[in-house]
Design a protein around this motif. Structure first.
Motif, PDB file in Angstrom:
ATOM      1  N   SER A  50      26.194  69.788  69.155  1.00 40.47           N
ATOM      2  CA  SER A  50      27.008  70.949  69.498  1.00 40.47           C
ATOM      3  C   SER A  50      28.296  70.535  70.202  1.00 40.47           C
ATOM      4  O   SER A  50      28.485  69.372  70.552  1.00 40.47           O
ATOM      5  CB  SER A  50      26.205  71.884  70.402  1.00 40.47           C
ATOM      6  OG  SER A  50      25.948  71.240  71.645  1.00 40.47           O
ATOM      7  N   GLY A  51      29.172  71.522  70.401  1.00 44.66           N
ATOM      8  CA  GLY A  51      30.398  71.304  71.169  1.00 44.66           C
ATOM      9  C   GLY A  51      31.551  70.794  70.327  1.00 44.66           C
ATOM     10  O   GLY A  51      31.461  70.647  69.110  1.00 44.66           O
ATOM     11  N   LYS A  52      32.667  70.512  71.025  1.00 42.96           N
ATOM     12  CA  LYS A  52      33.897  70.079  70.355  1.00 42.96           C
ATOM     13  C   LYS A  52      33.850  68.625  69.910  1.00 42.96           C
ATOM     14  O   LYS A  52      34.572  68.225  69.013  1.00 42.96           O
ATOM     15  CB  LYS A  52      35.091  70.271  71.281  1.00 42.96           C
ATOM     16  CG  LYS A  52      35.451  71.710  71.521  1.00 42.96           C
ATOM     17  CD  LYS A  52      36.696  71.813  72.370  1.00 42.96           C
ATOM     18  CE  LYS A  52      37.060  73.261  72.584  1.00 42.96           C
ATOM     19  NZ  LYS A  52      38.310  73.400  73.328  1.00 42.96           N
ATOM     20  N   ASN A  53      33.035  67.800  70.554  1.00 42.84           N
ATOM     21  CA  ASN A  53      32.981  66.376  70.242  1.00 42.84           C
ATOM     22  C   ASN A  53      31.532  65.926  70.044  1.00 42.84           C
ATOM     23  O   ASN A  53      30.996  65.156  70.834  1.00 42.84           O
ATOM     24  CB  ASN A  53      33.653  65.583  71.366  1.00 42.84           C
ATOM     25  CG  ASN A  53      33.885  64.145  70.984  1.00 42.84           C
ATOM     26  OD1 ASN A  53      33.929  63.808  69.812  1.00 42.84           O
ATOM     27  ND2 ASN A  53      34.003  63.288  71.976  1.00 42.84           N
ATOM     28  N   PRO A  54      30.877  66.385  68.970  1.00 45.01           N
ATOM     29  CA  PRO A  54      29.472  66.004  68.758  1.00 45.01           C
ATOM     30  C   PRO A  54      29.340  64.519  68.448  1.00 45.01           C
ATOM     31  O   PRO A  54      30.245  63.903  67.894  1.00 45.01           O
ATOM     32  CB  PRO A  54      29.044  66.863  67.569  1.00 45.01           C
ATOM     33  CG  PRO A  54      30.304  67.145  66.838  1.00 45.01           C
ATOM     34  CD  PRO A  54      31.395  67.202  67.883  1.00 45.01           C
ATOM     35  N   SER A  55      28.195  63.954  68.813  1.00 46.57           N
ATOM     36  CA  SER A  55      27.925  62.543  68.495  1.00 46.57           C
ATOM     37  C   SER A  55      27.085  62.406  67.233  1.00 46.57           C
ATOM     38  O   SER A  55      26.852  61.292  66.762  1.00 46.57           O
ATOM     39  CB  SER A  55      27.226  61.865  69.676  1.00 46.57           C
ATOM     40  OG  SER A  55      25.972  62.461  69.920  1.00 46.57           O
ATOM     41  N   ALA A  56      26.623  63.524  66.690  1.00 47.81           N
ATOM     42  CA  ALA A  56      25.869  63.547  65.432  1.00 47.81           C
ATOM     43  C   ALA A  56      26.430  64.666  64.574  1.00 47.81           C
ATOM     44  O   ALA A  56      26.607  65.788  65.051  1.00 47.81           O
ATOM     45  CB  ALA A  56      24.384  63.780  65.705  1.00 47.81           C
ATOM     46  N   VAL A  57      26.741  64.350  63.319  1.00 45.27           N
ATOM     47  CA  VAL A  57      27.315  65.369  62.438  1.00 45.27           C
ATOM     48  C   VAL A  57      26.555  65.434  61.118  1.00 45.27           C
ATOM     49  O   VAL A  57      26.132  64.413  60.576  1.00 45.27           O
ATOM     50  CB  VAL A  57      28.822  65.122  62.163  1.00 45.27           C
ATOM     51  CG1 VAL A  57      29.640  65.300  63.422  1.00 45.27           C
ATOM     52  CG2 VAL A  57      29.064  63.773  61.555  1.00 45.27           C
ATOM     53  N   LEU A  58      26.416  66.642  60.624  1.00 45.76           N
ATOM     54  CA  LEU A  58      25.790  66.888  59.333  1.00 45.76           C
ATOM     55  C   LEU A  58      26.774  66.474  58.242  1.00 45.76           C
ATOM     56  O   LEU A  58      27.906  66.945  58.206  1.00 45.76           O
ATOM     57  CB  LEU A  58      25.460  68.378  59.205  1.00 45.76           C
ATOM     58  CG  LEU A  58      24.831  68.851  57.908  1.00 45.76           C
ATOM     59  CD1 LEU A  58      23.424  68.280  57.750  1.00 45.76           C
ATOM     60  CD2 LEU A  58      24.786  70.372  57.878  1.00 45.76           C
TER      61      LEU A  58
END
Length: 185
Positions: A50-58
Motif C-alpha cells: 500500500s501507499g505511495k511507495n510500495p515495496s511489492a507491486v502486482l
C-alpha cells in the motif's frame, strides 16, 4: 628470404603444438577440504503493498471474474523489501529482499517465493542468500529452503524459519520475522 620462411614455418608448428593458456577449466578444488561454517541470521522483512511507495507491486493478474480478492490465484508480485534489525521500519536497514512471489494455491493462501536477500551492511555486506520455496502464508510459523548464496555465503544451503509479526488483511502489508540457519564455506 629462405631463412624467414623457415622461421615462419617453425613459429607456426610451435603454435600448433603448444597448449592453449586460455582453457575453459582449471584444476578442481575440493570444497570438502574447506571448513564448513554455520551462520544464524535474524532480521525482519517488510512487505508493503500500500501507499505511495510500495515495496511489492502486482505485475501480473489472471483474468478471473469470480471472487473479489485483491490478489487472486495466479497473481505475480515483484518485491524490493527492506530487511531491518528490528520490527519497526525505522530500525537499522541491513539489506533488501529482491525477487518475486506467485499466489500458487486455489484453496489455502500460499505463495511460491524466490527471494535474494542482499546484505548491505555489517560483516555480510555485499553477500546474499537465495530462498526458493513454498510459503503457506496462512500459517503464523513456517519454513523456507535456502538454496544458494554469493559472497561470504557461497554454496549456501539451509532453512529460514518465518513468523508473521504483523499483517494488515485489507492492504496486504506484512512484517515477517526471519530466523535463518545457513551452512556455507
Amino acid at each position: 628470404m629462405e631463412g624467414m620462411q623457415v622461421l615462419g614455418l617453425a613459429l607456426i608448428l610451435y603454435m600448433i603444438t603448444t597448449h592453449a593458456h586460455g582453457q575453459y577449466y582449471s584444476q578442481s578444488v575440493s570444497y570438502e577440504s574447506l571448513p564448513e561454517k554455520t551462520t544464524n541470521l535474524h532480521f525482519f522483512f517488510h512487505d508493503t503493498l500500500s501507499g505511495k511507495n510500495p515495496s511489492a507491486v502486482l505485475v501480473a493478474r489472471p483474468n478471473i471474474t469470480t471472487g473479489q480478492s485483491v490478489a487472486p490465484f495466479g497473481s505475480v508480485f515483484v518485491i524490493d523489501d527492506p530487511l531491518t534489525v528490528g520490527p519497526e521500519l525505522t530500525s537499522e536497514v541491513i539489506g533488501n529482499a529482491q525477487g518475486l512471489y506467485v499466489l500458487s494455491s486455489q484453496d489455502i493462501p500460499s505463495l511460491v517465493v524466490y527471494f535474494d536477500f542482499g546484505f548491505t551492511s555489517g560483516e555480510f555486506n555485499g553477500s546474499s542468500i537465495s530462498v526458493f520455496s513454498r510459503n503457506p502464508i496462512i500459517n503464523t510459523e513456517r519454513e523456507l529452503a535456502v538454496v544458494g548464496g554469493r559472497g561470504k555465503f557461497r554454496l549456501a544451503r539451509g532453512f529460514a524459519q518465518l513468523k508473521t509479526y504483523f499483517i494488515n488483511a485489507s492492504s496486504g502489508d506484512a512484517i515477517v520475522e526471519y530466523n535463518v540457519t545457513v551452512l556455507h564455506y
